[in-house]
Design a protein around this motif. Structure first.
Motif, PDB file in Angstrom:
ATOM      1  N   ILE A 173      -4.792  -2.884  -3.667  1.00 20.91           N
ATOM      2  CA  ILE A 173      -4.772  -3.871  -2.606  1.00 20.91           C
ATOM      3  C   ILE A 173      -3.962  -5.084  -3.083  1.00 20.91           C
ATOM      4  CG2 ILE A 173      -6.204  -5.520  -1.340  1.00 20.91           C
ATOM      5  CD1 ILE A 173      -8.213  -3.202  -1.055  1.00 20.91           C
ATOM      6  N   LEU A 174      -3.011  -5.421  -2.289  1.00 22.92           N
ATOM      7  CA  LEU A 174      -2.119  -6.522  -2.652  1.00 22.92           C
ATOM      8  C   LEU A 174      -2.370  -7.702  -1.740  1.00 22.92           C
ATOM      9  CD1 LEU A 174       1.204  -4.504  -2.946  1.00 22.92           C
ATOM     10  CD2 LEU A 174      -0.318  -5.220  -4.804  1.00 22.92           C
ATOM     11  N   LYS A 175      -2.306  -8.865  -2.350  1.00 27.68           N
ATOM     12  CA  LYS A 175      -2.457 -10.082  -1.552  1.00 27.68           C
ATOM     13  C   LYS A 175      -1.068 -10.661  -1.367  1.00 27.68           C
ATOM     14  CE  LYS A 175      -5.455 -14.143  -1.478  1.00 27.68           C
ATOM     15  NZ  LYS A 175      -6.433 -14.916  -2.262  1.00 27.68           N
ATOM     16  N   ASP A 176      -0.683 -10.875  -0.100  1.00 27.68           N
ATOM     17  CA  ASP A 176       0.659 -11.435   0.098  1.00 27.68           C
ATOM     18  C   ASP A 176       0.616 -12.955   0.087  1.00 27.68           C
ATOM     19  OD1 ASP A 176      -0.219 -12.282   2.570  1.00 27.68           O
ATOM     20  OD2 ASP A 176       0.839 -10.733   3.715  1.00 27.68           O
ATOM     21  N   SER A 177       1.740 -13.541   0.310  1.00 30.57           N
ATOM     22  CA  SER A 177       1.835 -14.998   0.194  1.00 30.57           C
ATOM     23  C   SER A 177       1.011 -15.723   1.234  1.00 30.57           C
ATOM     24  CB  SER A 177       3.314 -15.414   0.325  1.00 30.57           C
ATOM     25  OG  SER A 177       3.852 -14.775   1.487  1.00 30.57           O
ATOM     26  N   LYS A 178       0.754 -15.010   2.344  1.00 36.09           N
ATOM     27  CA  LYS A 178      -0.052 -15.659   3.386  1.00 36.09           C
ATOM     28  C   LYS A 178      -1.549 -15.430   3.168  1.00 36.09           C
ATOM     29  CE  LYS A 178       3.493 -14.308   6.385  1.00 36.09           C
ATOM     30  NZ  LYS A 178       3.747 -13.210   7.319  1.00 36.09           N
ATOM     31  N   GLY A 179      -1.821 -14.774   2.060  1.00 38.70           N
ATOM     32  CA  GLY A 179      -3.244 -14.516   1.790  1.00 38.70           C
ATOM     33  C   GLY A 179      -3.772 -13.304   2.498  1.00 38.70           C
ATOM     34  N   LYS A 180      -2.873 -12.500   3.088  1.00 41.26           N
ATOM     35  CA  LYS A 180      -3.337 -11.281   3.759  1.00 41.26           C
ATOM     36  C   LYS A 180      -3.296 -10.119   2.770  1.00 41.26           C
ATOM     37  CE  LYS A 180      -2.953 -12.870   8.245  1.00 41.26           C
ATOM     38  NZ  LYS A 180      -3.624 -12.584   9.480  1.00 41.26           N
ATOM     39  N   PHE A 181      -4.100  -9.110   3.075  1.00 42.93           N
ATOM     40  CA  PHE A 181      -4.209  -7.979   2.145  1.00 42.93           C
ATOM     41  C   PHE A 181      -3.498  -6.760   2.687  1.00 42.93           C
ATOM     42  CE2 PHE A 181      -8.016 -10.633   1.578  1.00 42.93           C
ATOM     43  CZ  PHE A 181      -7.758 -11.058   0.278  1.00 42.93           C
ATOM     44  N   HIS A 182      -2.744  -6.116   1.764  1.00 41.92           N
ATOM     45  CA  HIS A 182      -2.021  -4.901   2.123  1.00 41.92           C
ATOM     46  C   HIS A 182      -2.562  -3.759   1.300  1.00 41.92           C
ATOM     47  CE1 HIS A 182       1.130  -6.981   4.460  1.00 41.92           C
ATOM     48  NE2 HIS A 182       0.822  -7.999   3.638  1.00 41.92           N
ATOM     49  N   VAL A 183      -2.698  -2.612   1.981  1.00 39.63           N
ATOM     50  CA  VAL A 183      -3.143  -1.431   1.257  1.00 39.63           C
ATOM     51  C   VAL A 183      -1.910  -0.664   0.810  1.00 39.63           C
ATOM     52  CG1 VAL A 183      -4.366   0.752   1.448  1.00 39.63           C
ATOM     53  CG2 VAL A 183      -5.269  -1.290   2.572  1.00 39.63           C
ATOM     54  N   THR A 184      -1.886  -0.358  -0.458  1.00 38.69           N
ATOM     55  CA  THR A 184      -0.804   0.481  -0.958  1.00 38.69           C
ATOM     56  C   THR A 184      -1.387   1.466  -1.952  1.00 38.69           C
ATOM     57  OG1 THR A 184       1.384   0.492  -1.959  1.00 38.69           O
ATOM     58  CG2 THR A 184      -0.194  -1.121  -2.825  1.00 38.69           C
ATOM     59  N   LEU A 185      -0.503   2.253  -2.538  1.00 37.85           N
ATOM     60  CA  LEU A 185      -0.978   3.248  -3.481  1.00 37.85           C
ATOM     61  C   LEU A 185      -0.774   2.755  -4.899  1.00 37.85           C
ATOM     62  CD1 LEU A 185       0.551   6.342  -1.669  1.00 37.85           C
ATOM     63  CD2 LEU A 185      -1.841   5.607  -1.651  1.00 37.85           C
ATOM     64  N   ASP A 231       6.822   1.698   4.136  1.00 36.61           N
ATOM     65  CA  ASP A 231       8.262   1.618   3.892  1.00 36.61           C
ATOM     66  C   ASP A 231       8.896   2.992   4.055  1.00 36.61           C
ATOM     67  OD1 ASP A 231       7.708  -0.971   3.400  1.00 36.61           O
ATOM     68  OD2 ASP A 231       7.829  -0.818   1.202  1.00 36.61           O
ATOM     69  N   ASP A 232       8.110   4.009   3.680  1.00 35.41           N
ATOM     70  CA  ASP A 232       8.605   5.380   3.866  1.00 35.41           C
ATOM     71  C   ASP A 232       8.090   5.993   5.159  1.00 35.41           C
ATOM     72  OD1 ASP A 232      10.008   5.368   1.519  1.00 35.41           O
ATOM     73  OD2 ASP A 232       8.293   6.052   0.321  1.00 35.41           O
ATOM     74  N   ASN A 233       6.829   5.801   5.377  1.00 40.85           N
ATOM     75  CA  ASN A 233       6.217   6.346   6.594  1.00 40.85           C
ATOM     76  C   ASN A 233       5.883   5.191   7.519  1.00 40.85           C
ATOM     77  OD1 ASN A 233       6.035   9.144   5.831  1.00 40.85           O
ATOM     78  ND2 ASN A 233       4.557   8.421   4.306  1.00 40.85           N
ATOM     79  N   ASP A 234       6.743   4.987   8.476  1.00 41.03           N
ATOM     80  CA  ASP A 234       6.535   3.761   9.261  1.00 41.03           C
ATOM     81  C   ASP A 234       5.351   3.849  10.221  1.00 41.03           C
ATOM     82  OD1 ASP A 234       7.631   5.484  11.028  1.00 41.03           O
ATOM     83  OD2 ASP A 234       9.452   4.288  11.419  1.00 41.03           O
ATOM     84  N   ASN A 235       4.703   5.040  10.231  1.00 42.28           N
ATOM     85  CA  ASN A 235       3.489   5.086  11.048  1.00 42.28           C
ATOM     86  C   ASN A 235       2.232   5.155  10.187  1.00 42.28           C
ATOM     87  OD1 ASN A 235       3.896   7.643  10.092  1.00 42.28           O
ATOM     88  ND2 ASN A 235       3.330   8.676  12.004  1.00 42.28           N
ATOM     89  N   PHE A 236       2.308   4.751   8.933  1.00 41.06           N
ATOM     90  CA  PHE A 236       1.155   4.730   8.027  1.00 41.06           C
ATOM     91  C   PHE A 236      -0.017   3.984   8.692  1.00 41.06           C
ATOM     92  CE2 PHE A 236      -0.983   2.484   4.390  1.00 41.06           C
ATOM     93  CZ  PHE A 236      -1.654   3.607   3.910  1.00 41.06           C
ATOM     94  N   ALA A 237      -1.196   4.597   8.595  1.00 38.21           N
ATOM     95  CA  ALA A 237      -2.343   4.091   9.363  1.00 38.21           C
ATOM     96  C   ALA A 237      -2.731   2.660   8.992  1.00 38.21           C
ATOM     97  CB  ALA A 237      -3.531   5.028   9.186  1.00 38.21           C
ATOM     98  N   MET A 238      -2.704   2.381   7.676  1.00 42.30           N
ATOM     99  CA  MET A 238      -3.181   1.054   7.276  1.00 42.30           C
ATOM    100  C   MET A 238      -2.016   0.122   7.001  1.00 42.30           C
ATOM    101  SD  MET A 238      -6.516   1.969   4.974  1.00 42.30           S
ATOM    102  CE  MET A 238      -5.762   3.247   4.041  1.00 42.30           C
ATOM    103  N   ARG A 239      -1.103   0.128   7.935  1.00 38.63           N
ATOM    104  CA  ARG A 239       0.094  -0.689   7.687  1.00 38.63           C
ATOM    105  C   ARG A 239      -0.096  -2.141   8.080  1.00 38.63           C
ATOM    106  NH1 ARG A 239       1.039   2.919  11.841  1.00 38.63           N
ATOM    107  NH2 ARG A 239       1.589   2.022  13.859  1.00 38.63           N
ATOM    108  N   VAL A 240      -1.129  -2.403   8.879  1.00 40.35           N
ATOM    109  CA  VAL A 240      -1.349  -3.815   9.241  1.00 40.35           C
ATOM    110  C   VAL A 240      -2.020  -4.542   8.085  1.00 40.35           C
ATOM    111  CG1 VAL A 240      -1.465  -3.803  11.750  1.00 40.35           C
ATOM    112  CG2 VAL A 240      -3.428  -3.025  10.406  1.00 40.35           C
ATOM    113  N   PRO A 241      -1.684  -5.784   7.889  1.00 38.54           N
ATOM    114  CA  PRO A 241      -2.380  -6.530   6.837  1.00 38.54           C
ATOM    115  C   PRO A 241      -3.801  -6.880   7.272  1.00 38.54           C
ATOM    116  CG  PRO A 241      -0.806  -7.929   7.980  1.00 38.54           C
ATOM    117  CD  PRO A 241      -0.659  -6.560   8.576  1.00 38.54           C
ATOM    118  N   TYR A 242      -4.702  -6.942   6.296  1.00 36.15           N
ATOM    119  CA  TYR A 242      -6.102  -7.269   6.588  1.00 36.15           C
ATOM    120  C   TYR A 242      -6.392  -8.691   6.175  1.00 36.15           C
ATOM    121  CZ  TYR A 242      -6.590  -2.250   7.183  1.00 36.15           C
ATOM    122  OH  TYR A 242      -6.460  -0.968   7.620  1.00 36.15           O
ATOM    123  N   ASP A 243      -7.284  -9.301   6.943  1.00 33.95           N
ATOM    124  CA  ASP A 243      -7.732 -10.639   6.571  1.00 33.95           C
ATOM    125  C   ASP A 243      -8.808 -10.563   5.491  1.00 33.95           C
ATOM    126  OD1 ASP A 243      -6.263 -12.317   8.546  1.00 33.95           O
ATOM    127  OD2 ASP A 243      -7.300 -10.945   9.928  1.00 33.95           O
TER     128      ASP A 243
END
Lengths: 683, 684
Positions: free
Chosen positions: B288-300, B321-333
């Protein structure tokens, strides 16, 4: 209802018809042929004797025929004498006087013709006519193979009534035919006149007619022979009827509440002798017990309001507040519910007369209360009295004994007697007049005031016996007056037998409480007691052989005297002699008694030693589970073999697999609970 | 025992020193029994020890019992049912539907007096546990944190060693038996990159206001995850739920620890296309990555390892980036972890050899079916932490289950250390059917701890009597004689409750047609919980128990009986339940267990050498069952019997019967016999 009684019904309806449409005919009708044939009704049997008009008006045959009118009419068969007149020529009218015959018609179809010499008397007439009519119901056989074939064909289906008569037309034959008329569709009747057949069955005395009941209906294994019961009485219509009735009773003792029974129940109209005979015969070879299905309706309401129903909340308060009897029961248990009825009967009898409160608690609801009261089995009756430990009732679970227990508990145990006068009243039964009907013996312990241990032992014994025998204690300074009067030692017991008006004394010396209890219980036993359901166990407990005098009425004083003499002369010390005479006991006449023996008799009997095995098998779930598992695994085999054509039928194979996977559920044989199935099952 | 444990206030250092120097402290306090934790299991054990008059002490780090419930469940609603009405008065039966009460003799200490709610509030549980401890006067040392447990070998000790407990004040306690009831107190954490960004269930806000308009990701798929989701379902943009395994619904698995319907609101909104959703993936593969806006991204995790360590979050590859329909592509608060708890192994010294179980039961200490640790004799695990015995099967991890397993442990201890044999009722064989019917209809321990605790009937010689033992841990069946002090020389019955073999499971259709079995001959296919009776001629051996057939709770018996499932769980139907049971027992024992009226016994006594058991044990002891007046009346009415004594002279009139047999509890069997009775054609 099966078709078993259709024949009989026809008979009934016919009789009714007769009484309405025809004047009851007692004597022979005389008709002309034309007139006669016009009276024939479809389906109705008729016997006609065709004779020449100029033949004598009376003959031996006509007399017998006349006599047969009535019995045949009972079976719906009309009888007529047809006078052959010259104007009406009938083919039935013979040409010569001595060639005249009787003809049996059904409707207007000729069934049989009888030369008059076969119909030699009334029995022969009835026998022959019924024999002709019941052609299908009564199989006439002449060899063993026929009998074997019939027996095999009917195993598991119907029972057979096999009879041997010396000749056709004799009274025994008539009796069998009359029985066949009534029971012919329920049982297969088989008749023979061949002695060889009878010998084959193993009958010893082949001179007389024999009738056997072959129990084929319950035989499921075809290799097994049908069990046979011989009717040991002369073949008369009544005897056969009674015998068949007896055989109709189930083989096993079995009855159970909750099944409804036709109101009429069984109507045995047995004579005592017939009955004893039947039972005597049966008790040897099979233990037949007539049963009736108890039709205690499950929904029938007992007058429960006469007993107080306790709950967890009310239990303690109730048993503390008043002397109470508590019945601990479980609402789902059959024995509990059977006893509850007796309990209610006690309440009905005590209504308004007793200070004892009758209560009950359903342990299926108030499990904890029962456990706390140490009740782990049902039903249990306990008595709670103020200031005393609860006492468990240990007597028979029946109205009479429980009532006795409650009544006798109105006094304390032992009663403290304080004066000589009171003691005399006690011993004479005056003191507890209303209680001596419950306790035919009163026990009085005599002690000098210093005998404290002996008194304690006696008090303990008295407490143990409370509710069963009245006990009292006398230990005043003047106790010697009593002991001298009744020749009792000190410490000692006086036993007052109120029914006989006798007082016995028994010395006590270092006798412990349990021994005193034993002495008193032994003293309650009689020398020559009449055995009843209630008292048998107490005599059984002595572990002495019982010498039983069977009697069908009250004991003849002569016999009683004889036995008592034997007892007194100590001939029978190792035995307990007792007469037996109760509504139940006529059934236990030992099989050693020949049926004709007059009662009373004394005879040795060897009782069957059979074990009490499970009455019926249980479901074998383990095998069912195994079968389901193995079925499951064998299913897989064809699937493997299909692998050769996997390539082509890939899709199909797939479907197969899913079918296989479904299989267990389909094989489950779980029944639907829909209406139609339900009723099928029940019926 | 609460994991909430507020750091204890140690007081002024001077005082501590004074206490530490006190000479009494060097002397260990001795107890026969030490209980760790005053939660439900600890209190339950304390009750039994107290009731038996044993020397015991409970240690609790919080100031009151049940500290776990002061904080958990976070949303305060217990999912253990508080069913106050069943239509029945039987207290034991009612416990089957009371999942919160502890066992005691005091009817006031029933949970229904503490809450009216079907799913009660956790605060009521705290109040209840407090009252339980106070009312019963249980010996509990509050504010005592046992910091360390070790072994002290001593040949005189009951188990060859003492358990040495040291509390936070340095006080040492020497215990002969150690009963650990500390529950599962350590939140389960999965280690993956970015796990520091995740909020835990134990501390996340429970105020829905804090979630308004947020995208929420919840890790976990248990009741706590769904409970958390339920609370914020109405205010979030959407909730995604992520866990390794698919959701298990307790109504399909019949396991109360799986997702309960009360919490499954999110399943509804997911399947009804309301933006919420469930996903399956192993958490250990994620980052789980935290971006500059403080949102969380799921990656592998895989992508993370590829990238160099000092890259900023925004530069790391994301699946979309590879699968543009990846289910958890929205950032989480927010990302919330609801992954359950583990047992706290930290206080136990290695010498105790208290290890965790296999991968399947890693969160639990390894114990035997007798709840004793495999590593040290005399150490027992109670309560939630003992759930490894029946994990995912029965109710041993929950109050309504472990209150009975605690009782079983206490009974084992009573026999082991005080020579008190396992309680048993000895009854005559005539009571066999009734005693089973009674238990299967009311026993709560059997019902809750199905497949774990079972009743055992030990037959006496010649099968004329038996001993009834309640709620024995059946996996210990082979050791029954040594564990209970009872003898099983003449065969035994085991009464267990079971669901159908193929009925329970996460993907099972539990509503299939024909799921209910109504016919007694199909009883073995019953699906719903129903009584099963095993008959063994000999006590099974340990080998037989261990290598029993798959999916069998017990080794293969000599015979088995299923009492057909009942919609009302009322197994008292005379024909449908009791009769087949009696026949089974009769056939196992090769005897006749029917009940007879005294009149029948009388007849048997005079016509046979032997009497059936009912007559032997009743009638011959002058306790026969007499038939009643009304029955007589009935016979007279139906002309089976004359009401006056037979004269014997009037042959025409005496129509009395030889023996009017009345068998109770012996209905007619189907088949020829019944037919012959039915075809009673009496028109004559």
């Amino acid at each position: 209802m099966s078709s078993g009684f259709n024949v009989f019904r026809v008979g009934i309806s016919f009789v009714i018809m007769c009484s309405f449409y025809m004047p009851t005919v007692d004597s022979l009708l005389e008709l002309s042929p034309q007139k006669y044939f016009s009276t024939l009704q479809p389906g109705k049997a008729s016997l006609a004797y065709f004779c020449q008009a100029d033949s004598p008006r009376t003959s031996v045959f006509l007399e017998e025929l006349n006599e047969a009118v009535r019995p045949l009419q009972d079976y719906g068969i009309s009888v007529a004498k047809v006078n052959c007149v010259k104007e009406e020529i009938s083919r039935y009218c013979g040409k010569e006087k001595d060639l005249m015959k009787a003809y049996l018609f059904k409707g207007n179809v000729l069934l049989r013709e009888f030369p008059t010499d076969t119909l030699f008397d009334v029995n022969a007439i009835v026998a022959h006519v019924l024999f002709a009519l019941l052609f299908n119901e009564v199989k006439y056989i002449t060899n063993v193979e026929d009998l074997q074939n019939i027996e095999n064909a009917l195993k598991g289906k119907a029972n057979i009534i096999f009879s041997y008569v010396r000749a056709i037309g004799i009274p025994e034959h008539r009796a069998v035919m009359e029985a066949a008329f009534v029971y012919g569709t329920t049982y297969q009747f088989v008749l023979t006149t061949e002695i060889a057949l009878l010998e084959n069955i193993g009958s010893e005395d082949v001179e007389y007619a024999h009738l056997y009941f072959f129990h084929c209906k319950l035989v499921l294994d075809l290799t097994q022979q049908c069990r046979r019961t011989l009717m040991e009485q002369p073949l008369t219509t009544l005897n056969i009827h009674l015998f068949i009735k007896t055989m109709k009773a189930p083989l096993l003792v079995c009855a159970f509440g909750g099944y409804s029974v036709p109101k009429k129940g069984y109507k045995f109209q047995l004579r005592t002798k017939a009955w004893l005979l039947a039972f005597w015969e049966l008790s040897g070879k099979r233990f037949a017990i007539f049963i009736f299905k108890k039709s205690i309706d499950r929904k029938r309401k007992l007058p429960l309001e006469l007993t107080v129903e306790l709950t967890e909340e009310t239990f303690n308060a109730t048993v503390m507040a008043s002397d109470s009897i508590v019945l601990f029961y479980a609402g789902w248990q059959a024995v509990s519910m059977a006893f509850l009825q007796s309990y209610i009967d006690v309440a009905v009898q005590l209504k308004g007369t007793s200070t004892m409160l009758l209560t009950r608690i359903n342990c299926a609801d108030w499990s904890d209360v029962c456990t706390k009261q140490n009740v782990t089995e049902f039903p249990i009756v306990k008595m709670y009295k103020k200031g005393e430990n609860p006492v468990s009732y240990a007597g028979m679970l029946g109205t009479k004994d429980l009532l006795k227990f409650i009544q006798l508990n109105r006094i304390s145990y032992p009663v403290n007697i304080t004066s000589i006068q009171e003691a005399e009243e006690y011993l004479s039964g005056e003191l507890y007049k209303d209680l001596i009907s419950y306790s035919s013996v009163s026990v009085l312990g005599l002690f000098s005031p210093t005998m404290t241990t002996a008194k304690e032992d006696f008090s303990e014994a008295g407490n143990y016996l409370k509710g069963y025998v009245i006990t009292g204690i006398y230990s005043e300074e003047d106790v010697l007056l009593l002991s001298n009067k009744y020749a009792a030692s000190l410490p000692g017991l006086l036993l007052a037998r109120h029914t006989e008006g006798k007082i016995e004394s028994i010395p006590l010396a270092n006798t412990h409480a349990e021994d005193i209890v034993q002495i008193v219980t032994d003293a309650l036993l009689e020398m020559f007691p009449e055995i009843t359901v209630e008292n048998l166990p107490s005599y059984f407990r002595l572990q002495k052989p019982l010498l039983i005098l069977f009697s069908d009425s009250s004991i003849n004083p002569q016999y009683k005297k004889a036995i008592l003499t034997l007892v007194k002369q100590k001939y029978l010390d190792s035995l307990t002699p007792s007469p037996i005479n109760s509504p139940f006991t006529s059934g236990i006449t030992p099989n050693a008694i020949p049926p004709a023996s007059p009662l009373p008799i004394i005879g040795p009997t060897i009782l069957p030693a059979q074990e009490w095995k499970p009455p019926l098998p249980a479901y074998d779930f383990l095998s069912m589970m195994d079968a389901a598992t193995s079925q499951h695994s064998t299913r897989k085999i064809p699937q493997c073999m299909k692998e050769t054509d996997v390539q082509e039928n890939d899709k199909e194979q797939h479907e197969d697999k899913s079918a296989v996977r479904k299989e267990p559920i389909e094989t489950l044989r779980i029944k639907h609970w829909n209406r139609s199935n339900w009723f099928k099952e029940v019926n | 025992m609460g994991l909430s444990a507020v750091a204890p206030l140690w007081g002024p250092p001077g005082l501590l020193l004074a206490i530490a120097l006190h000479p009494a402290l060097s002397v260990p306090l001795r107890r026969d029994y030490c209980v760790l934790g005053a939660g439900p299991a600890g209190l339950q054990m304390a009750y039994f020890l107290q009731h038996a008059g044993r020397d015991y002490e409970v240690f609790e780090r919080a100031p009151r019992p049940g500290s776990f419930f002061t904080r958990y469940p976070r949303h305060r609603k217990l999912i253990s049912i508080n069913k106050r009405y069943t239509g029945k008065a039987n207290a034991e039966f009612n416990l089957r539907h009371d999942w919160n009460s502890l066992l005691s003799h005091d009817p006031r200490l029933l949970f229904r007096h503490y809450s009216r709610a079907y799913f009660p509030d956790a605060r009521d549980m705290v109040r209840y546990l407090g009252d339980f401890a106070d009312t019963l006067g249980l010996r509990i040392q509050y504010n005592t944190t046992i910091a360390h447990v070790t072994l002290d070998k001593d040949r005189r000790a009951w188990n060859g060693h003492y358990f040495i407990l040291t509390d936070q004040k340095g006080q040492v306690h020497q215990c002969s038996v150690l009963l650990v009831a500390t529950g599962l107190s350590v939140p389960n954490q999965v280690d993956f990159p970015g796990s520091e960004n995740v909020e835990g269930y134990e501390s996340v806000s429970i105020d829905p206001e804090d979630f308004i308009g947020q995208n929420v990701l919840i890790l976990g798929r248990g009741n706590s995850a769904f409970e958390t989701a339920e609370n914020i379902l109405g205010v979030t943009n959407f909730i995604h739920m992520l866990s390794r395994s698919r959701v298990r619904l307790s109504w399909a698995t019949h396991y109360v620890g799986d997702l309960r319907a009360i919490n499954n609101g999110l399943l509804d909104t997911y399947q009804l296309k309301s933006l919420d959703g469930l996903l399956e993936s192993d958490l250990r593969d994620l980052a789980i990555l935290k971006d500059s806006k403080g949102k969380f991204h799921v990656t592998l995790k895989f992508f993370l390892e590829e990238a160099s360590t000092n890259q900023s979050a925004d530069a790391i590859t994301l699946p979309q980036d590879d699968n543009d329909n990846f289910a958890m592509r929205v950032p989480y608060d927010r990302v919330i972890r609801c992954l359950g708890w583990n047992f706290d192994f930290s206080i136990f010294n290695k010498s105790l050899r208290l290890n965790s179980g296999n991968a399947f039961g890693k969160k639990y200490p390894l114990i035997r079916a007798s709840y004793e640790s495999k590593g040290s004799r005399g150490l027992f695990i109670l309560g939630t932490a003992s759930h490894s015995v029946d994990y995912r099967k029965s109710a041993g991890g929950f109050i309504h289950g472990f209150r009975y397993t605690v009782r079983a442990v206490h009974r084992l201890l009573e026999h082991r250390h005080h020579s008190v044999a396992w309680p048993a009722t000895e009854l005559p064989i005539t009571q066999l059917t009734s005693s089973i019917v009674r238990r299967v209809n009311e026993a709560s321990g059997l019902y809750q701890m199905f497949g774990v605790l079972a009743d055992v009937i030990l037959l006496k010689e010649n099968a004329m009597a038996f001993e009834y033992l309640e709620e024995f841990p059946i996996q210990m069946l082979a050791q029954l004689e040594t564990l209970t002090g009872r003898k099983a020389r003449h065969g035994l019955f085991v009464i267990n409750m079971e669901y159908g073999r193929n009925f329970s499971g996460p993907d099972k259709d539990v509503f299939f047609d024909d799921r209910s079995v109504g016919h007694t001959e199909d009883a073995w296919q019953s699906n719903f919980l129903h009584p099963v009776i095993y008959y063994y001629r000999y006590l099974p051996t340990e080998q037989e128990v261990r290598f029993r057939p798959a999916h069998w709770p017990l080794p293969r018996p000599t015979a088995i009986h299923h009492i057909v499932e009942d919609f009302l769980t009322d197994w008292t139907a005379p024909i449908g339940h009791i009769l087949p049971l009696r026949r089974f027992l009769e056939n196992c024992l090769d005897t006749d267990l029917r009940s007879f009226y005294a009149e029948s016994c009388f007849l048997f006594a005079l016509t046979r050498q032997k009497l059936p058991p009912f007559c032997q044990q009743g009638y011959l002891r002058m306790q026969g069952l007499m038939s009643t007046e009304s029955l007589w009346q009935h016979r007279v009415e139906s002309r089976l019997l004359r009401d006056d004594a037979p004269t014997g002279r009037d042959l025409e009139d005496s129509s009395q019967q030889p023996g009017d047999q009345e068998l109770l509890g012996a209905p007619l069997a189907p088949g020829p016999l019944a037919q012959s009775l039915d075809s009673n054609k009496e028109e004559l």
